[in-house]
Write a protein that holds these residues in place. Structure first.
Motif, PDB file in Angstrom:
ATOM      1  N   TYR A 227       0.837  -1.208   0.000  1.00 27.34           N
ATOM      2  CA  TYR A 227       0.000   0.000   0.000  1.00 27.34           C
ATOM      3  C   TYR A 227       0.870   1.256   0.000  1.00 27.34           C
ATOM      4  O   TYR A 227       0.629   2.195  -0.766  1.00 27.34           O
ATOM      5  N   VAL A 228       1.890   1.255   0.843  1.00 27.93           N
ATOM      6  CA  VAL A 228       2.744   2.453   0.947  1.00 27.93           C
ATOM      7  C   VAL A 228       3.512   2.682  -0.363  1.00 27.93           C
ATOM      8  O   VAL A 228       3.828   3.825  -0.705  1.00 27.93           O
ATOM      9  N   LYS A 229       3.742   1.631  -1.141  1.00 29.17           N
ATOM     10  CA  LYS A 229       4.350   1.824  -2.475  1.00 29.17           C
ATOM     11  C   LYS A 229       3.429   2.664  -3.361  1.00 29.17           C
ATOM     12  O   LYS A 229       3.872   3.522  -4.120  1.00 29.17           O
ATOM     13  N   ASP A 230       2.112   2.399  -3.271  1.00 31.83           N
ATOM     14  CA  ASP A 230       1.155   3.216  -4.038  1.00 31.83           C
ATOM     15  C   ASP A 230       1.070   4.639  -3.471  1.00 31.83           C
ATOM     16  O   ASP A 230       0.907   5.600  -4.220  1.00 31.83           O
ATOM     17  N   VAL A 231       1.168   4.750  -2.163  1.00 32.39           N
ATOM     18  CA  VAL A 231       1.179   6.095  -1.550  1.00 32.39           C
ATOM     19  C   VAL A 231       2.350   6.895  -2.118  1.00 32.39           C
ATOM     20  O   VAL A 231       2.211   8.067  -2.466  1.00 32.39           O
ATOM     21  N   GLU A 232       3.500   6.232  -2.257  1.00 34.33           N
ATOM     22  CA  GLU A 232       4.682   6.927  -2.802  1.00 34.33           C
ATOM     23  C   GLU A 232       4.438   7.388  -4.240  1.00 34.33           C
ATOM     24  O   GLU A 232       4.834   8.495  -4.619  1.00 34.33           O
ATOM     25  N   LYS A 233       3.760   6.548  -5.047  1.00 33.73           N
ATOM     26  CA  LYS A 233       3.453   6.964  -6.436  1.00 33.73           C
ATOM     27  C   LYS A 233       2.597   8.228  -6.429  1.00 33.73           C
ATOM     28  O   LYS A 233       2.794   9.134  -7.247  1.00 33.73           O
ATOM     29  N   ILE A 234       1.634   8.279  -5.521  1.00 30.97           N
ATOM     30  CA  ILE A 234       0.765   9.459  -5.408  1.00 30.97           C
ATOM     31  C   ILE A 234       1.591  10.683  -5.011  1.00 30.97           C
ATOM     32  O   ILE A 234       1.454  11.758  -5.597  1.00 30.97           O
ATOM     33  N   VAL A 235       2.453  10.498  -4.023  1.00 27.73           N
ATOM     34  CA  VAL A 235       3.289  11.604  -3.541  1.00 27.73           C
ATOM     35  C   VAL A 235       4.171  12.135  -4.677  1.00 27.73           C
ATOM     36  O   VAL A 235       4.334  13.343  -4.848  1.00 27.73           O
ATOM     37  N   ARG A 236       4.696  11.231  -5.489  1.00 26.81           N
ATOM     38  CA  ARG A 236       5.545  11.657  -6.612  1.00 26.81           C
ATOM     39  C   ARG A 236       4.744  12.409  -7.674  1.00 26.81           C
ATOM     40  O   ARG A 236       5.179  13.449  -8.177  1.00 26.81           O
ATOM     41  N   GLN A 237       3.565  11.902  -8.030  1.00 26.34           N
ATOM     42  CA  GLN A 237       2.764  12.583  -9.063  1.00 26.34           C
ATOM     43  C   GLN A 237       2.263  13.944  -8.572  1.00 26.34           C
ATOM     44  O   GLN A 237       2.147  14.874  -9.353  1.00 26.34           O
ATOM     45  N   GLU A 238       1.955  14.061  -7.302  1.00 26.34           N
ATOM     46  CA  GLU A 238       1.506  15.367  -6.795  1.00 26.34           C
ATOM     47  C   GLU A 238       2.685  16.332  -6.707  1.00 26.34           C
ATOM     48  O   GLU A 238       2.532  17.532  -6.966  1.00 26.34           O
ATOM     49  N   GLY A 239       3.854  15.807  -6.368  1.00 24.47           N
ATOM     50  CA  GLY A 239       5.059  16.641  -6.387  1.00 24.47           C
ATOM     51  C   GLY A 239       5.311  17.194  -7.785  1.00 24.47           C
ATOM     52  O   GLY A 239       5.752  18.334  -7.952  1.00 24.47           O
ATOM     53  N   ALA A 240       4.992  16.389  -8.810  1.00 24.47           N
ATOM     54  CA  ALA A 240       5.215  16.832 -10.194  1.00 24.47           C
ATOM     55  C   ALA A 240       4.293  17.993 -10.571  1.00 24.47           C
ATOM     56  O   ALA A 240       4.645  18.823 -11.396  1.00 24.47           O
ATOM     57  N   VAL A 241       3.107  18.063  -9.970  1.00 26.97           N
ATOM     58  CA  VAL A 241       2.194  19.182 -10.254  1.00 26.97           C
ATOM     59  C   VAL A 241       2.846  20.496  -9.834  1.00 26.97           C
ATOM     60  O   VAL A 241       2.806  21.490 -10.561  1.00 26.97           O
ATOM     61  N   TYR A 242       3.460  20.492  -8.646  1.00 23.80           N
ATOM     62  CA  TYR A 242       4.000  21.743  -8.096  1.00 23.80           C
ATOM     63  C   TYR A 242       5.490  21.931  -8.377  1.00 23.80           C
ATOM     64  O   TYR A 242       6.025  23.017  -8.173  1.00 23.80           O
ATOM     65  N   GLY A 243       6.157  20.859  -8.785  1.00 22.30           N
ATOM     66  CA  GLY A 243       7.589  20.959  -9.074  1.00 22.30           C
ATOM     67  C   GLY A 243       8.474  20.864  -7.852  1.00 22.30           C
ATOM     68  O   GLY A 243       9.699  20.801  -7.966  1.00 22.30           O
ATOM     69  N   GLU A 244       7.868  20.835  -6.677  1.00 27.22           N
ATOM     70  CA  GLU A 244       8.652  20.733  -5.435  1.00 27.22           C
ATOM     71  C   GLU A 244       7.700  20.438  -4.276  1.00 27.22           C
ATOM     72  O   GLU A 244       6.487  20.605  -4.409  1.00 27.22           O
ATOM     73  N   TYR A 245       8.277  20.001  -3.154  1.00 29.22           N
ATOM     74  CA  TYR A 245       7.478  19.782  -1.943  1.00 29.22           C
ATOM     75  C   TYR A 245       7.667  20.973  -1.012  1.00 29.22           C
ATOM     76  O   TYR A 245       8.712  21.637  -1.049  1.00 29.22           O
ATOM     77  N   PRO A 246       6.674  21.236  -0.180  1.00 34.26           N
ATOM     78  CA  PRO A 246       6.876  22.270   0.842  1.00 34.26           C
ATOM     79  C   PRO A 246       8.000  21.850   1.795  1.00 34.26           C
ATOM     80  O   PRO A 246       8.362  20.672   1.858  1.00 34.26           O
ATOM     81  N   ARG A 247       8.497  22.808   2.530  1.00 31.36           N
ATOM     82  CA  ARG A 247       9.444  22.469   3.606  1.00 31.36           C
ATOM     83  C   ARG A 247       8.612  22.063   4.815  1.00 31.36           C
ATOM     84  O   ARG A 247       7.910  22.875   5.407  1.00 31.36           O
ATOM     85  N   TYR A 248       8.648  20.764   5.123  1.00 33.59           N
ATOM     86  CA  TYR A 248       7.842  20.273   6.252  1.00 33.59           C
ATOM     87  C   TYR A 248       8.581  20.586   7.548  1.00 33.59           C
ATOM     88  O   TYR A 248       9.712  20.127   7.753  1.00 33.59           O
ATOM     89  N   GLU A 249       7.946  21.336   8.433  1.00 37.58           N
ATOM     90  CA  GLU A 249       8.662  21.907   9.581  1.00 37.58           C
ATOM     91  C   GLU A 249       9.319  20.870  10.500  1.00 37.58           C
ATOM     92  O   GLU A 249      10.433  21.105  10.971  1.00 37.58           O
ATOM     93  N   PRO A 250       8.696  19.709  10.783  1.00 42.11           N
ATOM     94  CA  PRO A 250       9.397  18.759  11.664  1.00 42.11           C
ATOM     95  C   PRO A 250      10.521  18.013  10.936  1.00 42.11           C
ATOM     96  O   PRO A 250      11.238  17.220  11.543  1.00 42.11           O
ATOM     97  N   GLY A 251      10.635  18.224   9.605  1.00 39.30           N
ATOM     98  CA  GLY A 251      11.638  17.489   8.819  1.00 39.30           C
ATOM     99  C   GLY A 251      11.008  16.368   8.015  1.00 39.30           C
ATOM    100  O   GLY A 251      11.694  15.687   7.249  1.00 39.30           O
ATOM    101  N   TYR A 252       9.709  16.139   8.178  1.00 32.53           N
ATOM    102  CA  TYR A 252       9.015  15.084   7.422  1.00 32.53           C
ATOM    103  C   TYR A 252       7.520  15.367   7.443  1.00 32.53           C
ATOM    104  O   TYR A 252       7.022  16.150   8.253  1.00 32.53           O
TER     105      TYR A 252
END
Ligand code: ZN
Length: 621
Positions: A227-252
């Protein structure tokens, strides 16, 4: 010139406010919260909150009335009891009740400790749930805060219940021990839901960004891994929409999932985490769960950082209203399934059904003529989890801003692609919003310094489309106005046909539900043929076209013998027991479907190219 002056003045004011906030926070020690669970089986927790370095003014202790991401009032004070305030010597301090949501300590020394119990038995993104399997904590449902101390940091300590070994998953900052955390201020504290229990943790990285998936579930380890492998695919495709991830304050960023038979279905976004709850295992309802992942993760940009005015900063004392939930929730609703398609998790027929659902929600409802998408956003405090005992006519006057905004996003994406031959897309608009309002961040952690207005969103559309007149027309017709986009034309570019699901089938309106018998089950819509005949909710239908009606199936039998345009007599008894006979002109069943053109015909080269650019996997730009 004037606006420039005003901006400078605002900058100066906010700088001095920040300086005061920092000085105040430096001088005073952190607020201390201790959560313990002496009897988890009875579903309450003990909270001890210590407020040090207080000014002499009365201490106003408050329970929140609202929770970030939920727009109606929840009155969290209702589950709080056994409240006692004391000084450092342990002597009880008298409290008064200024209103149902607070306790005031009029006379006190520099430090006050308040102890209280709070009951909670509801696993979702808003409330509190405690039992022998976990403590699932949404902070506004649990934390008593003090007015005027918003900028003070806090330290939270979690005590394990007797004999149980639990771990904490949260976006709060780690402190000394694994059961100790900190928040920089009240806004961040309230935005930090926490799962305390037997959490299974998985982790992955994309570039330099870290993601944690914390699951409390009854499935197997292998199910969670896949399941988490599919979660990672989602995270990657959404990252592609914005071109970058926010800076997550706790580090993750942390996904908090409770997939338990005693959970309610929900998803709730936060800055650096999301809570997702559902009464199914991963194996039982994988796609539905991934759809929530795709929706909630998209919010770490859209709503958490690309933040609409009206929600920033969040006010815990009242309902919060914004004009822009059609964008904050609706565009997120559009992107969730789109991302599942781009990630290869769902197929084209599922996407076609999703599109049909979005279009139908607006095109088939008379409500878009009454309230615009902006107006629907302003209804959120009443419809988003609001309790009511009276009847409303929302089925004819309200469309949820989720599908309404999703349909607007669909129209805008297709329109932008068509106008630019695929060079400009809704992804470009979201990136422009991110760069202007999200990426600049906040001068204090947990805050957004530049929340946007509807006018700002229109201005960014003017930028990305290069056409101010187009942006203005789109907003005035579809966002602030009452028009419905030409989805048939727009979808045809991508090789989808929008058409009636049951052409030629006669229809009188959606009179009955499976359990309503022959009584009209819901409000009658002005778009239904029986509206003009005067039928309304609760009327008892006796006869149509000479045939006795005893069940919904009897109506189906009558309709099967007729064509749209035929006139039939309906005999019904209204709730004052008056019997009436009225003529009704049958219409064609309005239900819509969207089908890929290749099901009946041929997909052209241009349609295939358009569709692939839209629905195919995206590279990070
Ligand atoms: Zn949402």
């Amino acid at each position: 010139m004037l606006s420039g002056m005003r901006r400078l003045l605002l900058v100066l004011v906010s700088l001095s406010a920040a300086a005061i906030g920092v000085r105040g926070a430096d001088a005073a020690g952190p607020l201390l919260y201790r959560f313990s669970f002496p009897e988890p089986q009875h579903r309450w927790m003990q909270v001890e909150a210590t407020f040090p370095d207080l000014p002499p003014a009365p201490l106003e202790l408050r329970m929140s009335r609202s929770s970030p991401g939920r727009y109606s009032l929840h009155e969290f004070a209702k589950n709080v009891y056994d409240v006692h305030a004391a000084g450092p010597d342990g002597a009880e301090l008298p409290t008064t009740r200024p209103d149902p949501y607070g306790w005031t300590v009029a006379r006190h020394g520099a430090t006050v400790t308040v102890k209280y119990k709070v009951y909670g038995d509801f696993i979702d993104g808003t409330y509190l749930a405690i039992d022998e399997t976990h403590a699932h904590i949404n902070m506004p449902a649990a934390v008593m805060w003090a007015r005027g101390l918003d900028d003070r940091p806090s330290t939270l300590t979690f005590d394990e219940p007797p004999g149980l070994h639990w771990t904490v998953a949260t976006q709060l900052h780690r402190a000394g021990s694994p059961l100790e955390f900190t928040a920089p201020n009240l806004q961040y504290l309230m935005d930090s839901p926490t799962e305390f229990g037997p959490v299974a943790m998985r982790e992955f990285t994309v570039g330099t960004s870290r993601f944690r998936f914390a699951a409390h579930h009854l499935g197997t380890d292998a199910e969670l891994d896949g399941y988490v492998k599919d979660v990672e695919k989602i995270v990657r495709q959404e990252g592609a929409v914005y071109g970058e991830y926010p800076r997550y304050e706790p580090g993750y960023y942390t996904f908090l999932a409770d997939y338990l038979p005693y959970a309610s279905a929900d998803g709730m976004e936060h800055r650096n985490s999301t809570v997702m709850t559902y009464a199914a295992t991963i194996a039982q309802n994988r796609l539905r769960l991934l759809d929530t992942v795709a929706h909630e993760f998209f919010h770490c940009w859209n709503v958490e950082r690309i933040r609409p005015q009206g929600l920033e900063p969040f006010d815990f004392d009242r309902a919060n209203m914004t004009d822009s939930l059609w964008l904050a929730e609706g565009f997120t609703q559009y992107y969730g399934p789109l991302i599942l398609q781009r990630a290869g998790i769902i197929d084209l027929s599922e996407t076609a059904d999703t599109i049909a659902g979005l279009v139908s929600s607006v095109a088939l409802s008379p409500a878009h003529e009454i309230r615009s998408a902006v107006d629907m956003s302003r209804m959120a405090p009443f419809i988003d989890g609001g309790r009511r005992s009276d009847r409303t006519n929302w089925s004819r006057t309200v469309i949820s801003y989720y599908p309404f905004g999703g349909a607007i996003a669909l129209a805008l994406d297709l329109e932008l692609r068509e106008r630019s031959d695929g060079r400009v897309t809704l992804d470009d608009f979201m990136r422009a919003m991110w760069r202007a309002y999200g990426k600049p961040g906040g001068s204090r952690e947990g805050y957004v310094d530049k929340p946007y207005s509807v006018d700002d969103a229109e201005a960014r559309l003017a930028d990305v489309s290069g056409d101010r007149a187009f942006a203005h027309e789109f907003f005035s017709r579809y966002v602030e106005g009452h028009d419905v986009a030409d989805y048939t034309r727009l979808l045809s570019r991508a090789g989808f046909i929008l058409r009636k699901r049951n052409p030629g089938r006669a229809w009188a309106g959606n009179l009955f539900s499976p359990r309503s018998g022959e009584r009209v089950a819901s409000l009658v819509s002005p778009t239904w043929p029986v509206y003009a005949a005067g039928l309304e909710q609760d009327d008892d239908v006796r006869e149509i076209d000479g045939q006795a009606i005893r069940s919904p199936e009897d109506l189906d039998g009558v309709l099967a013998r007729h064509r749209p345009g035929d006139r039939v007599d309906i005999v019904f008894v209204d709730r004052t027991t008056r019997s009436k006979t009225v003529p009704v002109t049958l219409a064609e069943d309005p239900q819509l479907e969207v089908v890929p053109i290749e099901r009946d015909g041929k997909l052209s080269v241009a349609q295939k190219a358009f569709r692939d650019r839209w629905l195919g996997p995206q590279e990070a730009k």
